[in-house]
Design a protein around this motif. Structure first.
Motif, PDB file in Angstrom:
ATOM      1  N   ALA A 223      -5.581   3.429  -4.258  1.00  0.00           N
ATOM      2  CA  ALA A 223      -4.382   3.444  -4.869  1.00  0.00           C
ATOM      3  C   ALA A 223      -3.842   2.026  -4.794  1.00  0.00           C
ATOM      4  O   ALA A 223      -3.213   1.788  -5.846  1.00  0.00           O
ATOM      5  N   LYS A 224      -3.954   1.110  -4.000  1.00  0.00           N
ATOM      6  CA  LYS A 224      -3.537  -0.107  -4.199  1.00  0.00           C
ATOM      7  C   LYS A 224      -4.234  -0.938  -5.360  1.00  0.00           C
ATOM      8  O   LYS A 224      -3.726  -1.519  -6.091  1.00  0.00           O
TER       9      LYS A 224
ATOM     10  N   GLN B 214       0.768   4.116  -2.800  1.00  0.00           N
ATOM     11  CA  GLN B 214       0.532   5.607  -2.604  1.00  0.00           C
ATOM     12  C   GLN B 214       1.581   6.368  -3.121  1.00  0.00           C
ATOM     13  O   GLN B 214       1.652   7.458  -3.412  1.00  0.00           O
TER      14      GLN B 214
ATOM     15  N   THR C 230       0.830  -1.050  -0.041  1.00  0.00           N
ATOM     16  CA  THR C 230      -0.131  -0.011   0.107  1.00  0.00           C
ATOM     17  C   THR C 230       0.820   1.483  -0.191  1.00  0.00           C
ATOM     18  O   THR C 230       0.588   2.029  -0.634  1.00  0.00           O
ATOM     19  N   ARG C 231       1.859   1.293   0.771  1.00  0.00           N
ATOM     20  CA  ARG C 231       3.026   2.519   0.706  1.00  0.00           C
ATOM     21  C   ARG C 231       3.499   2.694  -0.424  1.00  0.00           C
ATOM     22  O   ARG C 231       3.631   3.654  -1.049  1.00  0.00           O
TER      23      ARG C 231
ATOM     24  N   ASP D 262      -5.201   9.676  -4.241  1.00  0.00           N
ATOM     25  CA  ASP D 262      -6.170   8.332  -3.975  1.00  0.00           C
ATOM     26  C   ASP D 262      -5.967   8.160  -2.608  1.00  0.00           C
ATOM     27  O   ASP D 262      -4.781   7.812  -1.748  1.00  0.00           O
ATOM     28  N   LYS D 263      -6.912   7.472  -1.905  1.00  0.00           N
ATOM     29  CA  LYS D 263      -6.942   6.731  -0.602  1.00  0.00           C
ATOM     30  C   LYS D 263      -6.470   5.760  -0.838  1.00  0.00           C
ATOM     31  O   LYS D 263      -6.065   5.022  -1.706  1.00  0.00           O
ATOM     32  N   PRO D 264      -5.695   5.064   0.154  1.00  0.00           N
ATOM     33  CA  PRO D 264      -4.860   3.777   0.448  1.00  0.00           C
ATOM     34  C   PRO D 264      -5.500   2.615  -0.596  1.00  0.00           C
ATOM     35  O   PRO D 264      -4.600   2.106  -1.339  1.00  0.00           O
TER      36      PRO D 264
ATOM     37  N   LYS E 272      -0.393   9.480  -4.954  1.00  0.00           N
ATOM     38  CA  LYS E 272      -0.608  10.226  -3.620  1.00  0.00           C
ATOM     39  C   LYS E 272      -2.107  10.799  -3.393  1.00  0.00           C
ATOM     40  O   LYS E 272      -2.239  10.889  -2.267  1.00  0.00           O
TER      41      LYS E 272
END
Length: 376
Positions: A173-174, A162, A158-159, A168-170, A166
């Motif tokens: 983004a995933k 992101q 997830t990191r 979108d929400k986690p 950057k």
């Protein structure tokens, strides 16, 4: 006339269109190898590596390969490619711009596949060795009871996602990150296993060699390229005011003597930086400049040496320069530490390098002792 217009449009638009179209779809293609995807190429401690694993990893490498972009750029700019394009278009003989666009798409696709196949062929050996290492990393980590849970793995992915998205929400983004992988021929399981192996190996290496990797403050200072003198200079910070007494002519000794007399008068009257304006007002050729805070290494020699021994509330003797006579008033003096962020960065780089060297030797030992069976 219509046919001529079409060919004129082709000649004028070819190169621009090829480049723009290339950047639109270039990364949306993937590589697969001929043959049985499940054919085993290597056994590592009874863990198989198949053609499927190799092709997936090649596609993952191609996603971040700048070499592929360079190759295709060069290929598109080459005269031979332009010649091929003209032969291709002349043979097809399109009668409309829409037909030209379709032909361009096919032609660019062909160039992409050629560039990818060429680079993928060279990557096969590299990714195979990478996969062997990862199988050993996971195997040894398990024997040391180092297991990367799905929760930890999902957090790391997830990191990564992101960092690429950057806004979108986690979770979003995933999801988009996995979709991008799929569009480029990489399954989510391929990426997950690579990250899992990387995290497990990192933990294993740090556990095994953590006590061996330590650095003193002086080690960090050497890494920053600082000697003892520089260290002391950087710790002394001064707030300064520069006073200049201009001399019309250095050859006129009476004027020079007069300026020295005025400089001494200013030094004798100096009682602090709060009254600088009134201090220089009586002297026609005197001016002052607030220099702000400076460390000694930011000041020219020899004045930095003189200032290094001075206290707040003192003023230097007049120094002759091309401008005239210069003096420096020390308004404030304090000690400051070297930038902690630079120290942390230097220490991190040193630790990373040290762990990397030990990890490389450790992997070499593991490969020597492991059962690795290559198959045709």
């Amino acid at each position: 006339m219509a046919g001529r217009a079409i060919y004129f449009w082709i000649d004028m638009r070819t190169l621009n269109f090829l480049f723009s179209f290339f950047f639109t779809i270039f990364f949306l293609t993937s590589v697969s190898f001929a043959g049985n995807a499940h054919k085993i190429r290597v056994l590592v401690e009874d863990s198989p590596i198949t053609d499927f694993h190799i092709s997936q990893r090649v596609n993952l490498h191609l996603m971040s390969s700048s070499e592929l972009t360079k190759r295709l750029r060069a290929k598109m700019k080459s005269k031979s490619t332009q010649k091929r394009w003209r032969s291709y278009i002349e043979e097809a003989r399109p009668t409309s711009k829409a037909e030209v666009v379709k032909l361009q798409k096919r032609f660019v696709k062909r160039l992409q596949n050629e560039a990818r196949r060429g680079l993928a062929s060279g990557l096969k050996k590299k990714v195979l060795e990478e996969l062997i290492n990862e199988r050993l990393q996971i195997s040894v980590a398990k024997r040391q009871n180092i297991i990367i849970s799905d929760t930890v793995l999902d957090g790391q992915i997830t990191r990564i996602a992101q960092r690429n998205n950057k806004k979108d929400k986690p979770a979003v983004a995933k999801k988009k990150f996995y979709a991008t992988l799929a569009a480029r021929g990489v399954g989510s399981s391929t990426f997950r296993e690579r990250i899992r192996a990387s995290l497990a190996w990192q933990q294993l290496v740090r556990r095994k060699f953590g006590r061996d990797v330590s650095f003193s403050d002086r080690d960090v200072e050497r890494k920053l390229g600082l000697n003892q003198e520089q260290l002391q200079n950087k710790k002394i910070q001064l707030r300064l005011v520069q006073i200049i007494l201009a001399v019309a002519s250095q050859k006129d000794q009476s004027q020079v003597v007069k300026q020295y007399v005025e400089a001494d008068a200013i030094r004798n009257r100096f009682s602090g930086c709060s009254n600088m304006k009134s201090l220089v007002a009586p002297y026609k050729n005197a001016t002052y400049v607030n220099l702000g805070r400076k460390t000694l290494d930011q000041l020219p020699s020899p004045i930095n040496i003189i200032l290094g021994d001075m206290k707040a509330g003192q003023i230097t003797p007049p120094q002759p320069t091309s401008k005239g006579l210069e003096m420096y008033a020390v308004c404030e003096r304090k000690l400051v530490a070297i930038d902690d962020s630079k120290r942390r960065k230097a220490l991190g780089e040193m630790r990373q390098k040290a762990f990397g060297l030990r990890a490389k030797r450790y992997m070499s030992d593991l490969r020597q002792d492991a059962h690795i069976e290559y198959r045709d």
